[in-house]
Design an enzyme around this catalytic site. Structure first.
Site, short mmCIF file in Angstrom:
data_model
loop_
_atom_site.label_atom_id
_atom_site.label_comp_id
_atom_site.label_asym_id
_atom_site.label_seq_id
_atom_site.Cartn_x
_atom_site.Cartn_y
_atom_site.Cartn_z
N THR A 121 45.29 38.90 51.65
CA THR A 121 45.23 37.57 52.27
C THR A 121 46.15 37.56 53.48
OG1 THR A 121 44.83 36.59 50.11
CG2 THR A 121 45.62 35.10 51.83
N LYS A 158 40.30 35.43 40.38
CA LYS A 158 41.38 34.77 39.66
C LYS A 158 41.95 35.77 38.68
CE LYS A 158 38.53 31.65 37.91
NZ LYS A 158 37.29 31.98 38.63
N GLU A 159 43.27 35.89 38.64
CA GLU A 159 43.86 36.75 37.61
C GLU A 159 43.46 36.21 36.25
OE1 GLU A 159 48.09 37.15 38.22
OE2 GLU A 159 47.77 37.72 40.31
N TYR A 262 43.21 19.48 36.56
CA TYR A 262 44.10 19.36 35.42
C TYR A 262 45.52 19.07 35.87
CZ TYR A 262 40.28 20.97 32.55
OH TYR A 262 39.07 21.04 31.91
N CYS A 271 49.51 33.26 44.57
CA CYS A 271 48.66 32.86 45.71
C CYS A 271 48.90 31.45 46.23
CB CYS A 271 47.19 33.02 45.31
SG CYS A 271 46.76 34.75 45.09
N LYS A 274 52.36 30.65 48.02
CA LYS A 274 52.58 31.44 49.24
C LYS A 274 51.51 31.14 50.29
CE LYS A 274 50.57 36.01 48.69
NZ LYS A 274 49.54 36.01 49.70
N LYS A 332 49.91 31.30 34.26
CA LYS A 332 48.69 30.77 33.63
C LYS A 332 48.29 31.74 32.53
CE LYS A 332 45.23 32.90 36.60
NZ LYS A 332 44.07 32.71 37.43
N1 LIG Z 1 46.80 38.41 42.79
C1 LIG Z 1 45.78 37.61 43.05
O1 LIG Z 1 45.30 36.87 42.21
C2 LIG Z 1 45.16 37.62 44.42
C3 LIG Z 1 43.90 37.01 44.61
C4 LIG Z 1 43.33 37.04 45.88
C5 LIG Z 1 44.00 37.62 46.93
N2 LIG Z 1 45.22 38.18 46.74
C6 LIG Z 1 45.88 38.83 47.87
O2 LIG Z 1 45.67 40.23 47.76
C7 LIG Z 1 46.82 40.95 48.25
C8 LIG Z 1 47.37 41.87 47.17
O3 LIG Z 1 47.81 41.04 46.10
P1 LIG Z 1 48.20 41.66 44.68
O4 LIG Z 1 48.46 40.51 43.79
O5 LIG Z 1 47.20 42.68 44.31
O6 LIG Z 1 49.57 42.40 45.07
P2 LIG Z 1 50.45 43.37 44.18
O7 LIG Z 1 51.84 43.17 44.62
O8 LIG Z 1 50.08 43.23 42.75
O9 LIG Z 1 49.97 44.84 44.63
C9 LIG Z 1 50.20 45.39 45.88
C10 LIG Z 1 50.27 46.91 45.72
O10 LIG Z 1 50.31 47.51 47.01
C11 LIG Z 1 51.16 48.65 46.95
N3 LIG Z 1 51.59 49.00 48.31
C12 LIG Z 1 52.42 48.32 49.15
N4 LIG Z 1 52.53 48.97 50.33
C13 LIG Z 1 51.75 50.08 50.24
C14 LIG Z 1 51.45 51.14 51.13
N5 LIG Z 1 51.97 51.20 52.37
N6 LIG Z 1 50.62 52.11 50.71
C15 LIG Z 1 50.09 52.07 49.47
N7 LIG Z 1 50.34 51.09 48.59
C16 LIG Z 1 51.15 50.11 48.97
C17 LIG Z 1 52.28 48.20 46.03
O11 LIG Z 1 52.97 49.29 45.48
C18 LIG Z 1 51.51 47.40 44.99
O12 LIG Z 1 51.11 48.21 43.90
C19 LIG Z 1 47.79 39.88 48.72
O13 LIG Z 1 47.60 39.64 50.08
C20 LIG Z 1 47.37 38.66 47.92
O14 LIG Z 1 47.72 37.45 48.55
C21 LIG Z 1 45.80 38.20 45.50
#
Ligand SMILES: NC(=O)c1ccc[n+]([C@@H]2O[C@H](COP(=O)([O-])OP(=O)(O)OC[C@H]3O[C@@H](n4cnc5c(N)ncnc54)[C@H](O)[C@@H]3O)[C@@H](O)[C@H]2O)c1
Length: 483
Positions: A121, A158-159, A262, A271, A274, A332
């Site tokens: 994102t 969604k997680e 809810y 998400c 931030k 959640k």
């Molecule tokens: N978690 C959610 O529900 C969700 C949903 C939609 C979008 N997003 C977006 O997706 C993105 C990732 O979110 P997430 O929750 O998966 O993050 P996360 O922190 O769980 O995972 C990110 C991963 O990237 C790795 N990483 C960081 N820099 C790196 C590099 N240079 N090379 C290789 N690996 C690297 C980290 O070690 C980590 O394992 C964010 O922008 C978030 O906003 C998250």
């Protein structure tokens, strides 16, 4: 197709695994070698229902590989996803350093035409920055002629339901640029997601900036619905209405719909908090302001304190000698994600005011231990006043009240009589509106939900308050509360 996914977190790992499940050959890269070792041995380091067996199956079938070396993934990839974190900076704007670091490495190491897909994102305009980063790294190697395209494909999963959301998405948003490789990029994305579009076309094609903004607009809209309902709930408390009835009353309107209505202890997770702040920052950088999003965030900040405020209302500011039972720690159900979980703000307040906490969460206790040790570094770094209990029943022992923080299924139909008989006083503060207030009151439990404070509950709470004030050292008995 041959695909590389950079980032093995919630989004990257789900993307990599689901694309492998769809038949693509996927290499998933993460800079954390510990994570990669676990994944290679079939262990998924996060909790996401159904993910571990899918990782194991696709690894065994050689469609899914893990590595900490980007170079290995770039050897054959036609499409590369960037799915690394974009955490908030001090001012709320998104930290793009991980995304841009990956872009630079890609430019330094790619050796064949590539479609680079941004799944993280990221604020509007990031695709252009990713392109600039790759182009300048290629120029340093005298490889400017190597073709590539940058695509925006924000993730809406969604997680807790991530696999289903990926495999059966409401829509797939894809933003394309207008460079020389735009046609190939469109073809590649079409082939990549073909099996998800078989029954009906779910892809919504647009330009890069619109795709980037779509993700933030979606999250801001959902967060706004939650904050709106929390405000309605707070008003319901004052006017003696039941927000759950109001929710059903308005959610049945097809123009409104039932989701995200809810009331509770505020939104958390990785998400909404931030992304709303990052959207406000984007607006500010472009000389604009998002008043609704600002209000959404303000309401949420206040709402996150609602359980702590109620505890202090009922027991007074000095909570020394008090113990509170918490059901749920994760932000959640169905996840162990503790990022911005409302339980953290609550536990900090309880401990700061001298209380002990006994908590149970079906899966987030390990993750909670780590973050709470940091949150409480100034008051209780060893977590001597936060006790993690193996089951939901044992947290009730010796506790002054039960606080329901996360709506896990396991907590939805408990033995209310056992709760009443085990707690030091029969008081349930339900931060997720799981229970029927009248049923609990009939069983002799004082019950306070969010926006469900009907007259009877208010009377019980007021008696409890009086009883506690009369002799702070003596826990009121059920008889005192229901006198
Ligand atoms: N978690 C959610 O529900 C969700 C949903 C939609 C979008 N997003 C977006 O997706 C993105 C990732 O979110 P997430 O929750 O998966 O993050 P996360 O922190 O769980 O995972 C990110 C991963 O990237 C790795 N990483 C960081 N820099 C790196 C590099 N240079 N090379 C290789 N690996 C690297 C980290 O070690 C980590 O394992 C964010 O922008 C978030 O906003 C998250």
């Amino acid at each position: 197709m041959k695909v590389a996914v950079v980032g093995a977190g919630y989004v990257g790992l789900v993307t990599a695994t689901c694309l492998a499940e769809l038949g693509h050959e996927v290499v998933c890269v993460d800079s954390d070698p510990r994570k990669i070792e676990l994944l290679k041995s079939g262990v998924v380091p996060i909790h996401e229902p159904g993910l571990e067996p899918m990782v194991q199956r696709n690894s065994q079938d050689s469609r899914l590989h893990f590595t900490s070396r980007l170079r290995d993934a770039l050897e054959s990839a036609e499409v590369l996803f960037i799915a690394v974190g974009t955490p908030p900076q001090e001012d709320g704007s998104a930290d793009l350093s991980h995304v841009l670091a990956v872009a630079r490495q890609v430019g330094q190491q790619m050796s064949r035409p590539l479609v680079v897909v941004n799944k993280s994102t990221v604020p509007v305009g990031t695709a252009e920055q990713v392109e600039t980063e790759i182009r300048s790294a290629l120029a340093e190697r005298d490889r400017e002629a190597l073709p590539f395209a940058v695509v925006s494909n924000p993730e809406f999963l969604k997680e807790g339901a991530a696999i289903d959301d990926f495999m059966r998405p409401d829509r797939i948003v894809i933003g394309l640029g207008d460079g020389a490789m735009a046609g190939q990029a469109r073809d590649a994305m079409t082939r990549l997601y073909a099996s998800l579009n078989r029954h009906h076309e779910r892809t919504v094609w647009m330009d890069l900036r619109s795709a980037e903004l779509s993700k933030y607009a979606a999250n801001a809209m959902l967060a706004a619905r939650i904050s709106f309902m929390n405000e309605v709930a707070n008003l319901a408390d004052r006017v003696g209405a039941d927000v759950d009835a109001v929710r059903r009353g308005i959610g049945s309107d097809s123009r409104i719909g039932p989701s995200f209505l809810y009331a509770g202890t505020g939104y958390g997770g990785s998400c909404f908090p931030k992304d709303t702040r990052a959207l406000m920052q984007t607006a500010m950088h472009h000389g604009s302001q998002m008043h609704l999003v600002e209000a959404t965030e303000r309401v949420n900040q206040t709402q996150r304190q609602i359980l702590a405020r109620r505890v202090k209302d009922l027991f007074g500011p000095n909570l020394a000698g008090r113990t509170f039972a918490l059901w749920g720690l994760a932000f959640k159900p169905q996840t162990d994600d503790m990022r911005e979980a409302p339980s953290r703000a609550l536990i900090r307040q309880l401990v700061l005011h001298g209380a002990r906490v006994q908590a149970h969460d079906p899966i987030a206790m390990e993750a909670a231990r780590t973050v709470l040790a940091e949150d409480l570094a100034d008051v209780d770094p060893q977590l001597q006043r936060v006790h993690f209990m193996a089951d939901a029943a044992s947290v009730l022992q010796g506790a002054d009240a039960l606080l329901v923080v996360t709506e896990w299924k396991q907590f939805q139909n408990p033995d209310f009589e056992a709760i009443r008989d085990t707690l030091r006083q029969p008081l349930v503060l339900d931060g997720r509106n799981l229970y029927d207030p009248l049923h609990l009151q009939r069983l002799g439990l004082a019950y306070l939900g969010i926006g469900r404070r009907n007259a009877l509950a208010a009377q019980i709470a007021s008696r409890l308050r009086t009883a506690v004030a009369a002799d702070g050292s003596t826990a009121p008995t059920p008889a005192m509360v229901h006198a």
